[in-house]
Design a protein around this motif. Structure first.
Motif, mmCIF file in Angstrom:
data_model
loop_
_atom_site.group_PDB
_atom_site.id
_atom_site.type_symbol
_atom_site.label_atom_id
_atom_site.label_comp_id
_atom_site.label_asym_id
_atom_site.label_seq_id
_atom_site.Cartn_x
_atom_site.Cartn_y
_atom_site.Cartn_z
ATOM 1 N N LEU A 6 8.667 2.617 3.402
ATOM 2 C CA LEU A 6 8.940 1.180 3.464
ATOM 3 C C LEU A 6 10.152 0.851 2.612
ATOM 4 N N LYS A 7 11.001 -0.027 3.128
ATOM 5 C CA LYS A 7 12.202 -0.456 2.408
ATOM 6 C C LYS A 7 12.259 -1.975 2.412
ATOM 7 N N GLY A 8 12.575 -2.530 1.253
ATOM 8 C CA GLY A 8 12.675 -3.975 1.154
ATOM 9 C C GLY A 8 13.273 -4.396 -0.168
ATOM 10 N N LYS A 9 12.836 -5.544 -0.633
ATOM 11 C CA LYS A 9 13.355 -6.124 -1.871
ATOM 12 C C LYS A 9 12.249 -6.210 -2.908
ATOM 13 N N ARG A 10 12.635 -6.086 -4.164
ATOM 14 C CA ARG A 10 11.704 -6.231 -5.283
ATOM 15 C C ARG A 10 11.392 -7.705 -5.447
ATOM 16 N N ASN A 11 10.115 -8.044 -5.444
ATOM 17 C CA ASN A 11 9.663 -9.426 -5.580
ATOM 18 C C ASN A 11 8.675 -9.496 -6.737
ATOM 19 N N VAL A 12 9.196 -9.797 -7.932
ATOM 20 C CA VAL A 12 8.362 -9.876 -9.126
ATOM 21 C C VAL A 12 7.417 -11.069 -8.992
ATOM 22 N N GLY A 13 6.134 -10.799 -9.195
ATOM 23 C CA GLY A 13 5.127 -11.847 -9.090
ATOM 24 C C GLY A 13 4.276 -11.742 -7.835
ATOM 25 N N ASP A 14 4.744 -11.005 -6.822
ATOM 26 C CA ASP A 14 3.925 -10.757 -5.640
ATOM 27 C C ASP A 14 2.991 -9.596 -5.964
ATOM 28 N N THR A 15 1.696 -9.782 -5.757
ATOM 29 C CA THR A 15 0.704 -8.778 -6.141
ATOM 30 C C THR A 15 0.967 -7.416 -5.513
ATOM 31 N N GLY A 16 1.210 -7.363 -4.207
ATOM 32 C CA GLY A 16 1.448 -6.094 -3.529
ATOM 33 C C GLY A 16 2.743 -5.442 -3.969
ATOM 34 N N ASN A 17 3.800 -6.233 -4.089
ATOM 35 C CA ASN A 17 5.102 -5.729 -4.494
ATOM 36 C C ASN A 17 5.044 -5.219 -5.938
ATOM 37 N N ASP A 18 4.391 -5.973 -6.832
ATOM 38 C CA ASP A 18 4.248 -5.545 -8.225
ATOM 39 C C ASP A 18 3.453 -4.243 -8.318
ATOM 40 N N PHE A 19 2.396 -4.118 -7.500
ATOM 41 C CA PHE A 19 1.576 -2.901 -7.522
ATOM 42 C C PHE A 19 2.415 -1.697 -7.121
ATOM 43 N N ALA A 20 3.161 -1.824 -6.023
ATOM 44 C CA ALA A 20 4.005 -0.716 -5.558
ATOM 45 C C ALA A 20 5.034 -0.340 -6.619
ATOM 46 N N ALA A 21 5.738 -1.311 -7.163
ATOM 47 C CA ALA A 21 6.764 -1.039 -8.171
ATOM 48 C C ALA A 21 6.153 -0.408 -9.418
ATOM 49 N N GLY A 22 4.930 -0.783 -9.742
ATOM 50 C CA GLY A 22 4.258 -0.250 -10.918
ATOM 51 C C GLY A 22 3.900 1.218 -10.814
ATOM 52 N N LEU A 23 3.967 1.791 -9.614
ATOM 53 C CA LEU A 23 3.658 3.209 -9.434
ATOM 54 C C LEU A 23 4.878 4.106 -9.628
ATOM 55 N N ALA A 24 6.032 3.517 -9.893
ATOM 56 C CA ALA A 24 7.290 4.280 -9.970
ATOM 57 C C ALA A 24 7.242 5.421 -10.983
ATOM 58 N N TYR A 25 6.631 5.225 -12.107
ATOM 59 C CA TYR A 25 6.666 6.237 -13.164
ATOM 60 C C TYR A 25 5.311 6.905 -13.374
ATOM 61 N N LYS A 26 4.421 6.751 -12.413
ATOM 62 C CA LYS A 26 3.097 7.374 -12.487
ATOM 63 C C LYS A 26 3.163 8.773 -11.882
ATOM 64 N N THR A 27 2.297 9.638 -12.358
ATOM 65 C CA THR A 27 2.191 10.994 -11.814
ATOM 66 C C THR A 27 0.716 11.320 -11.589
ATOM 67 N N GLY A 28 0.485 12.447 -10.925
ATOM 68 C CA GLY A 28 -0.888 12.883 -10.691
ATOM 69 C C GLY A 28 -1.675 11.839 -9.923
ATOM 70 N N GLN A 29 -2.962 11.755 -10.208
ATOM 71 C CA GLN A 29 -3.825 10.821 -9.506
ATOM 72 C C GLN A 29 -3.503 9.366 -9.818
ATOM 73 N N GLU A 30 -2.764 9.125 -10.878
ATOM 74 C CA GLU A 30 -2.353 7.748 -11.183
ATOM 75 C C GLU A 30 -1.367 7.208 -10.157
ATOM 76 N N SER A 31 -0.742 8.107 -9.367
ATOM 77 C CA SER A 31 0.201 7.667 -8.334
ATOM 78 C C SER A 31 -0.484 7.472 -6.979
ATOM 79 N N GLU A 32 -1.803 7.582 -6.949
ATOM 80 C CA GLU A 32 -2.560 7.404 -5.714
ATOM 81 C C GLU A 32 -3.018 5.955 -5.565
ATOM 82 N N ALA A 33 -3.156 5.521 -4.303
ATOM 83 C CA ALA A 33 -3.572 4.156 -4.028
ATOM 84 C C ALA A 33 -4.216 4.076 -2.652
ATOM 85 N N TYR A 34 -4.859 2.964 -2.400
ATOM 86 C CA TYR A 34 -5.366 2.657 -1.061
ATOM 87 C C TYR A 34 -4.212 2.059 -0.260
ATOM 88 N N PHE A 35 -4.040 2.525 0.968
ATOM 89 C CA PHE A 35 -2.980 2.019 1.842
ATOM 90 C C PHE A 35 -3.563 1.776 3.221
#
Length: 144
Positions: free
Chosen positions: A66-95
């Protein structure tokens, strides 16, 4: 969203992301997506086939980018951006991907890989990420 037939605009696809199904939200400001389906195919050439190959697909994987724009304050967008520096199982999510025909692909432990940000001073900050299957997804078609 209702089930559609015939041709349709790409924006009729819906993508949700979250820690689990109940918290999954649409990711705002996504502009485009791409799908890559990865198949593992075994090949062999038995003599009775007179030189023609036999094949069997023995595995499968899917990556949705997925490609788009960073939207600070949007729950889904913030969640995705928050995974940028996660590794291992911390980088897993429901999709979840709901297609216009009603087919749904749900991945409980998808691996999310944030791949882009930054830009020129006059650009809008991008958010790009890939969601990769991690085990068999739950695929529900309209007839089920």
């Amino acid at each position: 969203m209702s089930t559609v037939t015939g041709v349709y605009p790409v924006f009729n696809n819906v993508f949700k992301l979250g820690a689990d199904k109940t918290s999954a939200k649409t990711v705002a400001d996504m502009e485009s997506f791409g799908i890559a389906i990865d198949g593992n195919v075994e090949e062999w050439t038995p003599m009775e086939q007179e030189g023609w190959k036999r094949r069997l697909k023995t595995g499968c994987g899917i990556t949705i980018s997925l490609k788009g724009k960073r939207n600070v304050g949007d729950t889904g967008n913030d969640f995705a951006a928050g995974l940028a520096y996660k590794t291992g199982q911390e980088s897993e999510a429901y999709f979840e991907w709901v297609m216009p025909d009603g087919t749904t692909i749900a991945m409980e432990n998808a691996v999310v890989n944030v791949t882009a940000g930054g830009g020129d001073s006059t650009n809008v900050e991008p958010l790009e990420f890939s969601v990769m299957s991690n085990g068999k997804p739950n695929i529900t078609t309209t007839g089920e």
